[in-house]
Design an enzyme around this catalytic site. Structure first.
Site, short mmCIF file in Angstrom:
data_model
loop_
_atom_site.label_atom_id
_atom_site.label_comp_id
_atom_site.label_asym_id
_atom_site.label_seq_id
_atom_site.Cartn_x
_atom_site.Cartn_y
_atom_site.Cartn_z
N THR A 97 4.64 -9.13 -1.98
CA THR A 97 3.75 -8.48 -2.94
C THR A 97 4.18 -8.80 -4.36
O THR A 97 5.37 -9.03 -4.62
CB THR A 97 3.76 -6.95 -2.73
OG1 THR A 97 3.06 -6.31 -3.80
CG2 THR A 97 5.18 -6.42 -2.72
N ASP A 98 3.22 -8.77 -5.28
CA ASP A 98 3.57 -8.96 -6.69
C ASP A 98 4.36 -7.78 -7.24
O ASP A 98 4.97 -7.87 -8.31
CB ASP A 98 2.30 -9.18 -7.53
CG ASP A 98 1.33 -8.01 -7.51
OD1 ASP A 98 1.54 -7.06 -6.75
OD2 ASP A 98 0.34 -8.07 -8.27
N GLU A 99 4.41 -6.67 -6.50
CA GLU A 99 5.12 -5.49 -6.99
C GLU A 99 6.63 -5.68 -7.03
O GLU A 99 7.33 -4.89 -7.67
CB GLU A 99 4.75 -4.28 -6.14
CG GLU A 99 3.28 -3.91 -6.26
CD GLU A 99 2.93 -2.63 -5.55
OE1 GLU A 99 3.72 -1.66 -5.64
OE2 GLU A 99 1.87 -2.57 -4.91
N TYR A 122 9.06 1.36 -2.07
CA TYR A 122 8.28 0.33 -1.37
C TYR A 122 8.58 -1.05 -1.91
O TYR A 122 8.92 -1.98 -1.14
CB TYR A 122 6.78 0.62 -1.50
CG TYR A 122 5.92 -0.59 -1.25
CD1 TYR A 122 5.91 -1.22 -0.01
CD2 TYR A 122 5.11 -1.13 -2.25
CE1 TYR A 122 5.13 -2.35 0.23
CE2 TYR A 122 4.33 -2.25 -2.03
CZ TYR A 122 4.34 -2.86 -0.79
OH TYR A 122 3.58 -3.97 -0.58
N LYS A 144 10.39 -4.35 -0.07
CA LYS A 144 9.79 -5.68 0.02
C LYS A 144 10.70 -6.73 -0.63
O LYS A 144 10.83 -7.85 -0.12
CB LYS A 144 8.42 -5.68 -0.65
CG LYS A 144 7.36 -4.87 0.09
CD LYS A 144 7.06 -5.42 1.47
CE LYS A 144 6.28 -6.72 1.42
NZ LYS A 144 5.86 -7.17 2.77
#
Length: 348
Positions: A131-133, A155, A159
């Site tokens: 994810t870009d997060e 979260y 990741k």
């Protein structure tokens, strides 16, 4: 050349859409789905593929967790898997605040189990869908694949931990793995806790929608089939050990998304309920990724945002039996009540 792809998390939103994409694009590919069928995974999400005579013979489903080495290795041997695409993850920021331990188990340890299986069985490739997060937040400009990894929530930290496992295995063992990092997805079959399906399903029932703060959080919205095409491009043409951003340059604030949904459903602005952000300072203000590296392989977004958003809203309106079965479950209702009950009151 035919492939047998193990799609972990294939009964979820993006995973199931990816399975459909593969089955339609490659008539000689087989798809083996492994899914733990937690709250976000549903057999109803993959029923169309299993029941369609054109695809049913090329789809196999197994229940189980990617943390279970016996299950993972047994499936690879039994189905003669040569490739893994990993979507399996705990993936909701708000839930990660309540249950961070489960995120580490799936998003870090589970990734290790898959990587070890790739190495043990000599598989040709694994794509780890991230994810870009993991980049954190950016006020101006765009993240590139060389930007620092600075996650801000349990979260995104989990990741990032999975990504570090990929990096370590590639460097240490030469494991043929690649990472993708995508922006916010939308489309059919998305679990109704994420912003767009959560708001659409509530607005269809004329219920209020909870908007964090002023709704000025900026996200790059990527249609799920554009994401699937990006993953497919990386699977077949990406460089081992590299990461690839998937972004559409479709940045919009949460408030803009909310107003668009109100217009499409002909609902009044009075249904917006502004609430405090439960994540506080952990709620990243803006995500934006540069996808030039993936574009250089020949990928680019193929879908128009306004058109696909309208199609997505229509899908939820036309498939209410799918999401009403989910929103009626005690787990879903308890989660919504815990996060939003004090603000939404009796219309929860």
């Amino acid at each position: 050349m035919s492939k047998t792809i193990l799609v972990t998390g294939g009964a979820g939103f993006i995973g199931s859409n990816y399975c459909r994409y593969v089955l339609q694009k490659y008539p000689d590919y087989r798809v083996v789905i492994l899914d733990a069928l937690t709250y976000a995974g549903n057999l109803s999400t993959i029923a169309d593929m299993q029941n369609d005579p054109a695809t049913s013979e090329r789809v196999r489903f197994y229940p189980g967790k990617i943390q279970d080495e016996t299950v993972v290795n047994g499936i690879i041997e039994a189905e003669q898997v040569d490739t893994i695409v990993n979507f399996a993850a705990e993936s909701h920021n708000d839930r990660s605040i309540l249950e961070p331990g489960s995120f580490i188990q799936t998003d870090v340890y589970g990734v290790y189990v898959l990587l070890d299986a790739v190495k043990r069985h000599g598989l040709t490739r694994m794509v780890h869908v991230s994810t870009d997060e993991v980049y954190g937040t950016i006020d101006n400009g765009q993240f590139t694949e060389k930007s620092p990894i600075e996650p801000n929530t349990p979260y995104s930290a989990a990741k990032a931990g999975g990504e570090m496992q990929v990096r370590a295995h590639v460097i240490t063992y030469g494991t043929p793995a690649i990472i993708t990092r995508c922006g916010n997805n939308y489309g059919a079959y998305q679990y109704p806790e994420k912003l767009i399906p959560f708001f659409v399903t509530r607005l269809l029932d004329n219920k209020k929608v909870p908007l964090y703060g002023a709704g000025n959080q900026v996200r790059d919205w990527v249609y799920v089939l554009d994401h699937c095409a990006g993953i497919d491009k990386v699977l077949h043409e990406g460089t081992i050990g590299e990461a690839y951003n998937i972004g559409s340059e479709g940045e919009r604030t949460n408030l803009e998304i909310t107003h668009a949904l109100l217009r499409l459903l002909n609902r009044p602005e009075s249904l917006i309920k502004t609430i405090p952000d439960p994540r506080g300072g952990a709620h990243d203000k803006r995500y934006s990724v540069n996808a030039d590296k993936l574009r250089a392989l020949g990928w680019k977004p193929a879908y128009d945002f306004d058109t696909t958003l309208e199609q997505t809203v229509r899908w939820y309106a036309d498939n209410q039996s799918w999401w009403r079965e989910i929103t009626a479950k005690p787990d879903y209702q308890a989660f919504i009540a815990r996060f939003y009950g004090r603000y939404l009151g009796e219309d929860l």
